[in-house]
Write a protein that holds these residues in place. Sequence first.
Motif, mmCIF file in Angstrom:
data_model
loop_
_atom_site.group_PDB
_atom_site.id
_atom_site.type_symbol
_atom_site.label_atom_id
_atom_site.label_comp_id
_atom_site.label_asym_id
_atom_site.label_seq_id
_atom_site.Cartn_x
_atom_site.Cartn_y
_atom_site.Cartn_z
ATOM 1 N N HIS A 28 -11.166 3.618 3.480
ATOM 2 C CA HIS A 28 -10.443 4.590 2.665
ATOM 3 C C HIS A 28 -11.293 4.993 1.469
ATOM 4 O O HIS A 28 -11.812 4.155 0.747
ATOM 5 C CB HIS A 28 -9.119 3.998 2.160
ATOM 6 C CG HIS A 28 -8.182 3.676 3.273
ATOM 7 N ND1 HIS A 28 -7.406 4.622 3.882
ATOM 8 C CD2 HIS A 28 -7.910 2.515 3.912
ATOM 9 C CE1 HIS A 28 -6.694 4.067 4.841
ATOM 10 N NE2 HIS A 28 -6.995 2.781 4.880
ATOM 11 N N ASP A 29 -11.414 6.284 1.292
ATOM 12 C CA ASP A 29 -12.191 6.806 0.173
ATOM 13 C C ASP A 29 -11.236 7.173 -0.961
ATOM 14 O O ASP A 29 -11.040 8.344 -1.273
ATOM 15 C CB ASP A 29 -12.998 8.021 0.622
ATOM 16 C CG ASP A 29 -13.968 8.499 -0.424
ATOM 17 O OD1 ASP A 29 -14.393 7.665 -1.254
ATOM 18 O OD2 ASP A 29 -14.297 9.695 -0.425
ATOM 19 N N SER A 30 -10.605 6.162 -1.524
ATOM 20 C CA SER A 30 -9.678 6.406 -2.626
ATOM 21 C C SER A 30 -9.661 5.192 -3.548
ATOM 22 O O SER A 30 -10.111 4.110 -3.182
ATOM 23 C CB SER A 30 -8.270 6.685 -2.112
ATOM 24 O OG SER A 30 -7.655 5.506 -1.653
ATOM 25 N N ARG A 31 -9.109 5.404 -4.729
ATOM 26 C CA ARG A 31 -8.977 4.291 -5.672
ATOM 27 C C ARG A 31 -7.772 3.432 -5.351
ATOM 28 O O ARG A 31 -7.625 2.342 -5.888
ATOM 29 C CB ARG A 31 -8.851 4.825 -7.097
ATOM 30 C CG ARG A 31 -10.102 5.479 -7.598
ATOM 31 C CD ARG A 31 -10.018 5.817 -9.046
ATOM 32 N NE ARG A 31 -8.937 6.779 -9.306
ATOM 33 C CZ ARG A 31 -8.619 7.253 -10.491
ATOM 34 N NH1 ARG A 31 -9.299 6.875 -11.541
ATOM 35 N NH2 ARG A 31 -7.648 8.123 -10.646
ATOM 36 N N PHE A 32 -6.879 3.932 -4.504
ATOM 37 C CA PHE A 32 -5.668 3.177 -4.180
ATOM 38 C C PHE A 32 -6.054 1.879 -3.468
ATOM 39 O O PHE A 32 -6.867 1.886 -2.543
ATOM 40 C CB PHE A 32 -4.738 4.009 -3.294
ATOM 41 C CG PHE A 32 -3.366 3.427 -3.187
ATOM 42 C CD1 PHE A 32 -2.414 3.687 -4.160
ATOM 43 C CD2 PHE A 32 -3.025 2.600 -2.129
ATOM 44 C CE1 PHE A 32 -1.142 3.153 -4.074
ATOM 45 C CE2 PHE A 32 -1.756 2.054 -2.036
ATOM 46 C CZ PHE A 32 -0.807 2.331 -3.009
ATOM 47 N N PRO A 33 -5.475 0.757 -3.867
ATOM 48 C CA PRO A 33 -5.863 -0.557 -3.307
ATOM 49 C C PRO A 33 -5.213 -0.846 -1.945
ATOM 50 O O PRO A 33 -4.371 -1.727 -1.796
ATOM 51 C CB PRO A 33 -5.393 -1.530 -4.382
ATOM 52 C CG PRO A 33 -4.242 -0.846 -5.040
ATOM 53 C CD PRO A 33 -4.556 0.619 -5.003
ATOM 54 N N TRP A 34 -5.649 -0.105 -0.935
ATOM 55 C CA TRP A 34 -5.063 -0.267 0.398
ATOM 56 C C TRP A 34 -5.282 -1.660 0.975
ATOM 57 O O TRP A 34 -4.448 -2.168 1.727
ATOM 58 C CB TRP A 34 -5.616 0.786 1.352
ATOM 59 C CG TRP A 34 -5.087 2.144 1.070
ATOM 60 C CD1 TRP A 34 -5.777 3.204 0.554
ATOM 61 C CD2 TRP A 34 -3.745 2.598 1.260
ATOM 62 N NE1 TRP A 34 -4.942 4.284 0.417
ATOM 63 C CE2 TRP A 34 -3.693 3.938 0.846
ATOM 64 C CE3 TRP A 34 -2.582 1.992 1.751
ATOM 65 C CZ2 TRP A 34 -2.532 4.696 0.905
ATOM 66 C CZ3 TRP A 34 -1.417 2.754 1.809
ATOM 67 C CH2 TRP A 34 -1.397 4.080 1.396
ATOM 68 N N GLY A 35 -6.397 -2.293 0.657
ATOM 69 C CA GLY A 35 -6.669 -3.629 1.181
ATOM 70 C C GLY A 35 -5.670 -4.652 0.672
ATOM 71 O O GLY A 35 -5.109 -5.436 1.449
ATOM 72 N N THR A 36 -5.421 -4.653 -0.618
ATOM 73 C CA THR A 36 -4.441 -5.572 -1.200
ATOM 74 C C THR A 36 -3.045 -5.260 -0.693
ATOM 75 O O THR A 36 -2.274 -6.161 -0.358
ATOM 76 C CB THR A 36 -4.485 -5.490 -2.741
ATOM 77 O OG1 THR A 36 -5.804 -5.826 -3.171
ATOM 78 C CG2 THR A 36 -3.485 -6.433 -3.379
ATOM 79 N N PHE A 37 -2.720 -3.984 -0.621
ATOM 80 C CA PHE A 37 -1.421 -3.564 -0.087
ATOM 81 C C PHE A 37 -1.230 -4.122 1.330
ATOM 82 O O PHE A 37 -0.185 -4.687 1.655
ATOM 83 C CB PHE A 37 -1.338 -2.030 -0.087
ATOM 84 C CG PHE A 37 -0.024 -1.482 0.383
ATOM 85 C CD1 PHE A 37 1.015 -1.294 -0.510
ATOM 86 C CD2 PHE A 37 0.172 -1.136 1.712
ATOM 87 C CE1 PHE A 37 2.234 -0.779 -0.093
ATOM 88 C CE2 PHE A 37 1.383 -0.619 2.142
ATOM 89 C CZ PHE A 37 2.419 -0.437 1.241
#
Length: 124
Positions: A28-37
Amino acid sequence: MNWLLVAVGGMIGAPLRYLTDRAVQTRHDSRFPWGTFTVNVVGCLVLGVITGAVTAGAASSHTQLFLGTGLCGALTTYSTFSYETLRLAESGARFSAVANAIGSVAAGLGAAFVGMAAAEALWQ
């Protein structure tokens, strides 16, 4: 013996969290923490299944210690979730911070509910 089950579960869960977080986040090319989510929601689902299985008598308390307390305890991370949410807010990404906070709690509760419901359907 109980502490050993928790320790071994944690030794598996911690690297699993790190590897999953990196694998998800690099996609994912975003600052959103998808891994932690992702690790938090998956951990809630697994814990829901385990709790439901123990409640139904299909799993032992040792299983709950190993997988629930040890593995899920190390897999999921409230501190990183909090830090990443704060970091989003401080960097001006307030919508993402609020979405992360509300989405993580809602998805985690939903996953735990689905896990317990699935365990109940399987073992009762």
